[in-house]
Design an enzyme around this catalytic site. Structure first.
Site, PDB file in Angstrom:
ATOM      1  CG  ASN A 126     -23.799  28.830 -46.287  1.00 41.10           C
ATOM      2  OD1 ASN A 126     -23.375  29.589 -45.398  1.00 41.10           O
ATOM      3  ND2 ASN A 126     -23.939  27.525 -46.110  1.00 41.10           N
ATOM      4  CE  LYS A 166     -20.695  25.846 -47.066  1.00 46.97           C
ATOM      5  NZ  LYS A 166     -20.560  24.436 -47.332  1.00 46.97           N
ATOM      6  CG  HIS A 207     -25.983  24.191 -44.254  1.00 48.38           C
ATOM      7  ND1 HIS A 207     -24.938  23.296 -44.193  1.00 48.38           N
ATOM      8  CD2 HIS A 207     -25.922  24.762 -45.486  1.00 48.38           C
ATOM      9  CE1 HIS A 207     -24.268  23.337 -45.336  1.00 48.38           C
ATOM     10  NE2 HIS A 207     -24.847  24.219 -46.138  1.00 48.38           N
ATOM     11  CD  GLU A 236     -21.270  22.843 -44.185  1.00 48.36           C
ATOM     12  OE1 GLU A 236     -21.289  23.999 -43.730  1.00 48.36           O
ATOM     13  OE2 GLU A 236     -20.928  22.577 -45.357  1.00 48.36           O
ATOM     14  CD  GLU A 249     -27.555  23.313 -49.516  1.00 49.53           C
ATOM     15  OE1 GLU A 249     -27.007  24.113 -50.275  1.00 49.53           O
ATOM     16  OE2 GLU A 249     -27.276  23.215 -48.307  1.00 49.53           O
ATOM     17  N   GLY A 272     -19.685  20.834 -51.299  1.00 50.97           N
ATOM     18  CA  GLY A 272     -18.252  21.060 -51.140  1.00 50.97           C
ATOM     19  C   GLY A 272     -17.397  19.948 -51.723  1.00 50.97           C
ATOM     20  CB  SER A 290     -20.567  21.187 -56.158  1.00 52.88           C
ATOM     21  OG  SER A 290     -19.901  20.644 -55.036  1.00 52.88           O
TER      22      SER A 290
HETATM   23  C1  PEP Z   1     -23.786  24.876 -49.099  1.00 53.19           C
HETATM   24  O1  PEP Z   1     -23.010  24.864 -48.164  1.00 53.19           O
HETATM   25  O2  PEP Z   1     -24.964  25.201 -48.916  1.00 53.19           O
HETATM   26  C2  PEP Z   1     -23.276  24.495 -50.415  1.00 53.19           C
HETATM   27  C3  PEP Z   1     -24.135  24.225 -51.348  1.00 53.19           C
HETATM   28  O3  PEP Z   1     -21.914  24.452 -50.570  1.00 53.19           O
HETATM   29  P1  PEP Z   1     -21.107  24.215 -51.945  1.00 53.19           P
HETATM   30  O4  PEP Z   1     -21.727  25.098 -52.997  1.00 53.19           O
HETATM   31  O5  PEP Z   1     -19.703  24.610 -51.625  1.00 53.19           O
HETATM   32  O6  PEP Z   1     -21.249  22.755 -52.282  1.00 53.19           O
END
Ligand code: PEP
Length: 263
Positions: free
Chosen positions: A12, A14, A98, A100, A172, A178, A217
Protein backbone atom coordinates in the site's frame (compact mmCIF):
# COMPACT_ATOMS: atom_id res chain seq x y z
CA UNK A 1 2.32 -27.89 8.57
CA UNK A 2 0.58 -27.70 5.20
CA UNK A 3 -0.64 -24.29 4.16
CA UNK A 4 -3.24 -24.44 1.43
CA UNK A 5 -3.72 -20.77 0.66
CA UNK A 6 -1.38 -19.01 -1.74
CA UNK A 7 0.37 -16.20 0.15
CA UNK A 8 -0.50 -12.67 -0.90
CA UNK A 9 1.92 -9.81 -0.35
CA UNK A 10 0.36 -6.43 -1.03
CA UNK A 11 2.05 -3.04 -0.97
CA UNK A 12 0.00 0.00 0.00
CA UNK A 13 1.89 3.02 -1.28
CA UNK A 14 -0.59 5.49 0.23
CA UNK A 15 0.01 9.10 -0.96
CA UNK A 16 3.60 8.42 -1.99
CA UNK A 17 5.41 7.64 -5.23
CA UNK A 18 3.39 9.48 -7.83
CA UNK A 19 5.07 10.15 -11.18
CA UNK A 20 8.38 8.68 -12.34
CA UNK A 21 9.41 7.35 -8.90
CA UNK A 22 6.21 5.32 -8.84
CA UNK A 23 6.90 3.85 -12.25
CA UNK A 24 10.45 2.95 -11.23
CA UNK A 25 9.10 1.24 -8.10
CA UNK A 26 6.49 -0.67 -10.13
CA UNK A 27 9.25 -1.84 -12.46
CA UNK A 28 11.36 -2.98 -9.51
CA UNK A 29 8.36 -4.87 -8.07
CA UNK A 30 7.97 -6.69 -11.39
CA UNK A 31 11.56 -7.87 -11.05
CA UNK A 32 10.92 -8.99 -7.48
CA UNK A 33 7.82 -10.94 -8.46
CA UNK A 34 9.45 -12.53 -11.52
CA UNK A 35 11.66 -14.56 -9.21
CA UNK A 36 8.72 -15.87 -7.12
CA UNK A 37 6.54 -18.87 -7.84
CA UNK A 38 4.45 -19.41 -4.72
CA UNK A 39 3.45 -15.86 -3.85
CA UNK A 40 0.96 -13.43 -5.33
CA UNK A 41 2.19 -9.83 -5.40
CA UNK A 42 -0.14 -6.84 -5.47
CA UNK A 43 0.81 -3.14 -5.42
CA UNK A 44 -1.50 -0.20 -4.72
CA UNK A 45 0.06 2.95 -6.24
CA UNK A 46 -1.64 6.35 -6.21
CA UNK A 47 -4.33 6.81 -8.86
CA UNK A 48 -2.18 9.09 -11.00
CA UNK A 49 0.27 6.35 -11.88
CA UNK A 50 -2.13 3.39 -12.10
CA UNK A 51 -2.48 3.29 -15.86
CA UNK A 52 1.25 3.72 -16.50
CA UNK A 53 2.07 1.19 -13.78
CA UNK A 54 -0.39 -1.20 -15.44
CA UNK A 55 1.66 -0.96 -18.63
CA UNK A 56 4.83 -1.74 -16.63
CA UNK A 57 3.16 -4.73 -14.96
CA UNK A 58 1.47 -6.06 -18.09
CA UNK A 59 2.30 -9.74 -18.54
CA UNK A 60 4.12 -9.84 -15.21
CA UNK A 61 3.25 -11.46 -11.90
CA UNK A 62 2.34 -8.14 -10.29
CA UNK A 63 -1.32 -7.18 -9.99
CA UNK A 64 -2.59 -3.68 -9.28
CA UNK A 65 -4.94 -2.48 -6.58
CA UNK A 66 -6.75 0.77 -5.98
CA UNK A 67 -6.36 2.22 -2.49
CA UNK A 68 -10.04 3.10 -2.17
CA UNK A 69 -13.27 2.98 -4.17
CA UNK A 70 -16.59 4.80 -4.08
CA UNK A 71 -19.66 2.73 -3.27
CA UNK A 72 -21.60 3.98 -6.31
CA UNK A 73 -20.94 3.17 -9.94
CA UNK A 74 -20.97 6.83 -11.09
CA UNK A 75 -22.39 10.20 -10.18
CA UNK A 76 -21.70 13.70 -8.95
CA UNK A 77 -19.07 12.74 -6.38
CA UNK A 78 -16.21 15.16 -6.97
CA UNK A 79 -12.79 13.66 -6.35
CA UNK A 80 -14.01 10.08 -6.01
CA UNK A 81 -13.24 7.00 -8.10
CA UNK A 82 -15.46 4.08 -9.09
CA UNK A 83 -14.69 0.38 -9.34
CA UNK A 84 -14.99 0.41 -13.13
CA UNK A 85 -12.57 3.36 -13.34
CA UNK A 86 -10.06 1.38 -11.31
CA UNK A 87 -10.60 -1.65 -13.53
CA UNK A 88 -10.16 0.52 -16.64
CA UNK A 89 -6.84 1.70 -15.18
CA UNK A 90 -5.62 -1.88 -14.87
CA UNK A 91 -6.64 -2.79 -11.31
CA UNK A 92 -7.95 -6.22 -10.39
CA UNK A 93 -7.88 -5.55 -6.63
CA UNK A 94 -8.91 -2.75 -4.31
CA UNK A 95 -8.13 -1.95 -0.68
CA UNK A 96 -11.35 -1.21 1.21
CA UNK A 97 -11.84 0.23 4.70
CA UNK A 98 -8.20 0.99 5.46
CA UNK A 99 -7.95 2.37 8.99
CA UNK A 100 -6.76 5.72 7.59
CA UNK A 101 -10.01 5.89 5.61
CA UNK A 102 -12.01 4.93 8.69
CA UNK A 103 -10.16 7.41 10.94
CA UNK A 104 -9.65 10.43 8.71
CA UNK A 105 -12.47 10.11 6.19
CA UNK A 106 -15.27 8.88 8.43
CA UNK A 107 -15.77 5.48 6.82
CA UNK A 108 -18.20 3.41 8.86
CA UNK A 109 -18.72 -0.36 8.91
CA UNK A 110 -21.85 0.14 6.77
CA UNK A 111 -20.01 2.20 4.16
CA UNK A 112 -17.17 -0.33 4.06
CA UNK A 113 -19.75 -3.05 3.37
CA UNK A 114 -21.23 -0.97 0.51
CA UNK A 115 -17.74 -0.54 -0.93
CA UNK A 116 -17.08 -4.29 -0.72
CA UNK A 117 -20.26 -4.84 -2.72
CA UNK A 118 -19.21 -2.15 -5.24
CA UNK A 119 -15.82 -3.82 -5.64
CA UNK A 120 -17.36 -7.19 -6.49
CA UNK A 121 -19.91 -5.55 -8.81
CA UNK A 122 -17.01 -3.93 -10.65
CA UNK A 123 -15.12 -7.26 -10.88
CA UNK A 124 -12.45 -6.12 -8.40
CA UNK A 125 -11.33 -8.32 -5.54
CA UNK A 126 -11.39 -6.44 -2.23
CA UNK A 127 -8.74 -6.50 0.47
CA UNK A 128 -10.89 -5.43 3.39
CA UNK A 129 -9.09 -3.94 6.39
CA UNK A 130 -10.06 -4.34 10.01
CA UNK A 131 -8.28 -3.62 13.28
CA UNK A 132 -8.59 -2.15 16.75
CA UNK A 133 -7.20 1.03 18.29
CA UNK A 134 -4.72 0.95 21.14
CA UNK A 135 -7.44 1.99 23.61
CA UNK A 136 -9.66 -0.87 22.44
CA UNK A 137 -6.82 -3.38 22.79
CA UNK A 138 -5.91 -2.13 26.23
CA UNK A 139 -9.55 -2.39 27.28
CA UNK A 140 -9.57 -6.05 26.19
CA UNK A 141 -12.03 -5.30 23.37
CA UNK A 142 -9.91 -6.40 20.36
CA UNK A 143 -11.98 -9.44 19.39
CA UNK A 144 -15.29 -7.66 19.98
CA UNK A 145 -14.29 -4.73 17.75
CA UNK A 146 -12.75 -6.81 14.97
CA UNK A 147 -15.74 -9.16 15.02
CA UNK A 148 -18.13 -6.22 14.60
CA UNK A 149 -16.06 -4.98 11.65
CA UNK A 150 -15.90 -8.41 10.01
CA UNK A 151 -19.60 -9.20 10.51
CA UNK A 152 -20.48 -5.97 8.66
CA UNK A 153 -19.20 -7.36 5.35
CA UNK A 154 -18.85 -11.13 5.86
CA UNK A 155 -22.39 -11.87 4.58
CA UNK A 156 -21.42 -10.15 1.31
CA UNK A 157 -18.26 -12.21 1.03
CA UNK A 158 -20.35 -15.32 1.72
CA UNK A 159 -22.57 -14.48 -1.27
CA UNK A 160 -20.11 -12.94 -3.71
CA UNK A 161 -16.66 -14.41 -3.09
CA UNK A 162 -15.89 -17.34 -5.30
CA UNK A 163 -12.77 -19.11 -6.47
CA UNK A 164 -12.11 -16.37 -9.01
CA UNK A 165 -12.79 -13.44 -6.73
CA UNK A 166 -11.74 -14.77 -3.34
CA UNK A 167 -11.50 -11.68 -1.16
CA UNK A 168 -8.75 -11.03 1.32
CA UNK A 169 -9.07 -9.54 4.78
CA UNK A 170 -6.22 -7.54 6.30
CA UNK A 171 -5.98 -7.51 10.08
CA UNK A 172 -4.18 -4.26 10.84
CA UNK A 173 -4.07 -3.21 14.47
CA UNK A 174 -4.19 0.58 14.24
CA UNK A 175 -1.55 1.02 16.91
CA UNK A 176 0.88 -0.93 14.72
CA UNK A 177 0.40 1.03 11.46
CA UNK A 178 3.33 3.26 10.64
CA UNK A 179 4.47 3.21 14.26
CA UNK A 180 7.23 0.62 14.10
CA UNK A 181 5.26 -1.50 16.62
CA UNK A 182 3.95 -4.84 15.45
CA UNK A 183 1.61 -7.35 16.95
CA UNK A 184 3.68 -10.35 17.95
CA UNK A 185 3.01 -13.57 16.04
CA UNK A 186 0.92 -14.90 18.93
CA UNK A 187 -1.24 -11.75 19.08
CA UNK A 188 -1.69 -11.77 15.31
CA UNK A 189 -2.51 -15.48 15.10
CA UNK A 190 -5.14 -15.17 17.85
CA UNK A 191 -7.06 -12.57 15.84
CA UNK A 192 -6.52 -14.30 12.47
CA UNK A 193 -7.83 -17.59 13.84
CA UNK A 194 -10.85 -15.80 15.33
CA UNK A 195 -11.60 -14.15 11.96
CA UNK A 196 -11.45 -17.52 10.20
CA UNK A 197 -13.77 -19.02 12.79
CA UNK A 198 -16.31 -16.19 12.31
CA UNK A 199 -16.12 -16.62 8.51
CA UNK A 200 -17.22 -20.22 8.99
CA UNK A 201 -20.69 -19.01 9.92
CA UNK A 202 -20.90 -17.58 6.39
CA UNK A 203 -19.59 -20.63 4.56
CA UNK A 204 -16.98 -23.34 4.97
CA UNK A 205 -15.40 -22.50 1.60
CA UNK A 206 -15.28 -18.84 2.51
CA UNK A 207 -13.44 -19.62 5.74
CA UNK A 208 -11.07 -21.90 3.89
CA UNK A 209 -10.39 -19.70 0.84
CA UNK A 210 -10.15 -16.23 2.37
CA UNK A 211 -6.62 -15.02 2.76
CA UNK A 212 -6.15 -13.17 6.02
CA UNK A 213 -3.22 -10.78 5.76
CA UNK A 214 -1.41 -9.16 8.65
CA UNK A 215 -0.58 -5.46 8.39
CA UNK A 216 1.18 -3.06 10.71
CA UNK A 217 4.89 -2.24 10.41
CA UNK A 218 5.76 -5.46 8.59
CA UNK A 219 9.45 -5.38 7.69
CA UNK A 220 12.02 -7.89 6.49
CA UNK A 221 13.11 -8.36 10.13
CA UNK A 222 9.71 -9.45 11.46
CA UNK A 223 8.11 -10.94 8.33
CA UNK A 224 9.32 -14.52 8.86
CA UNK A 225 7.77 -14.94 12.30
CA UNK A 226 4.45 -13.37 11.29
CA UNK A 227 4.12 -15.20 7.97
CA UNK A 228 4.90 -18.54 9.60
CA UNK A 229 1.65 -18.37 11.63
CA UNK A 230 -0.92 -20.92 10.50
CA UNK A 231 -3.63 -18.36 9.75
CA UNK A 232 -1.45 -15.55 8.42
CA UNK A 233 -1.72 -15.85 4.64
CA UNK A 234 0.33 -12.85 3.68
CA UNK A 235 0.91 -9.22 4.51
CA UNK A 236 -0.39 -5.76 3.69
CA UNK A 237 2.74 -3.63 3.77
CA UNK A 238 2.80 0.16 3.99
CA UNK A 239 6.12 1.88 4.64
CA UNK A 240 8.32 -1.07 3.67
CA UNK A 241 6.56 -1.40 0.30
CA UNK A 242 8.01 1.95 -0.80
CA UNK A 243 11.41 0.34 -1.11
CA UNK A 244 11.71 -2.55 -3.58
CA UNK A 245 14.51 -4.18 -1.59
CA UNK A 246 12.51 -4.42 1.63
CA UNK A 247 9.26 -5.28 -0.16
CA UNK A 248 11.18 -7.97 -2.05
CA UNK A 249 12.66 -9.37 1.15
CA UNK A 250 9.17 -9.67 2.68
CA UNK A 251 7.83 -11.36 -0.46
CA UNK A 252 10.77 -13.76 -0.46
CA UNK A 253 10.11 -14.63 3.20
CA UNK A 254 6.57 -15.60 2.19
CA UNK A 255 7.94 -17.58 -0.76
CA UNK A 256 10.34 -19.54 1.45
CA UNK A 257 7.58 -20.45 3.91
CA UNK A 258 5.14 -21.40 1.15
CA UNK A 259 7.80 -23.50 -0.53
CA UNK A 260 8.70 -25.27 2.71
CA UNK A 261 5.06 -26.04 3.53
CA UNK A 262 4.11 -27.19 0.03
CA UNK A 263 6.10 -30.39 0.38
C1 PEP B 1 -0.80 -0.03 6.00
O1 PEP B 1 -0.93 1.16 5.80
O2 PEP B 1 -1.63 -0.83 5.55
C2 PEP B 1 0.36 -0.47 6.79
C3 PEP B 1 0.36 -1.68 7.26
O3 PEP B 1 1.37 0.44 6.98
P1 PEP B 1 2.80 0.16 7.66
O4 PEP B 1 3.34 -1.12 7.08
O5 PEP B 1 3.62 1.35 7.29
O6 PEP B 1 2.55 0.05 9.14
Amino acid sequence: MHKRRRPLIAGNWKMFKGGPTGLALARACVEVADALHHVEVVIAPPYTVLAAAAAECDGSRVALAGQNVHARTEGAFTGEISASMLADSGCTWVIVGHSERRQHFGETDALVADKVRAAFDGALTPIVCVGETLEEREAGRTLEVVRRQVEAFAPILGKLSDGRLAAAIAYEPIWAIGTGKTAGPREAEEVHLAIRTWLHDHGADLAHDTRILYGGSVKPENADALLACANVDGALVGGASLDAASFGAIARAAEAIAHATSH
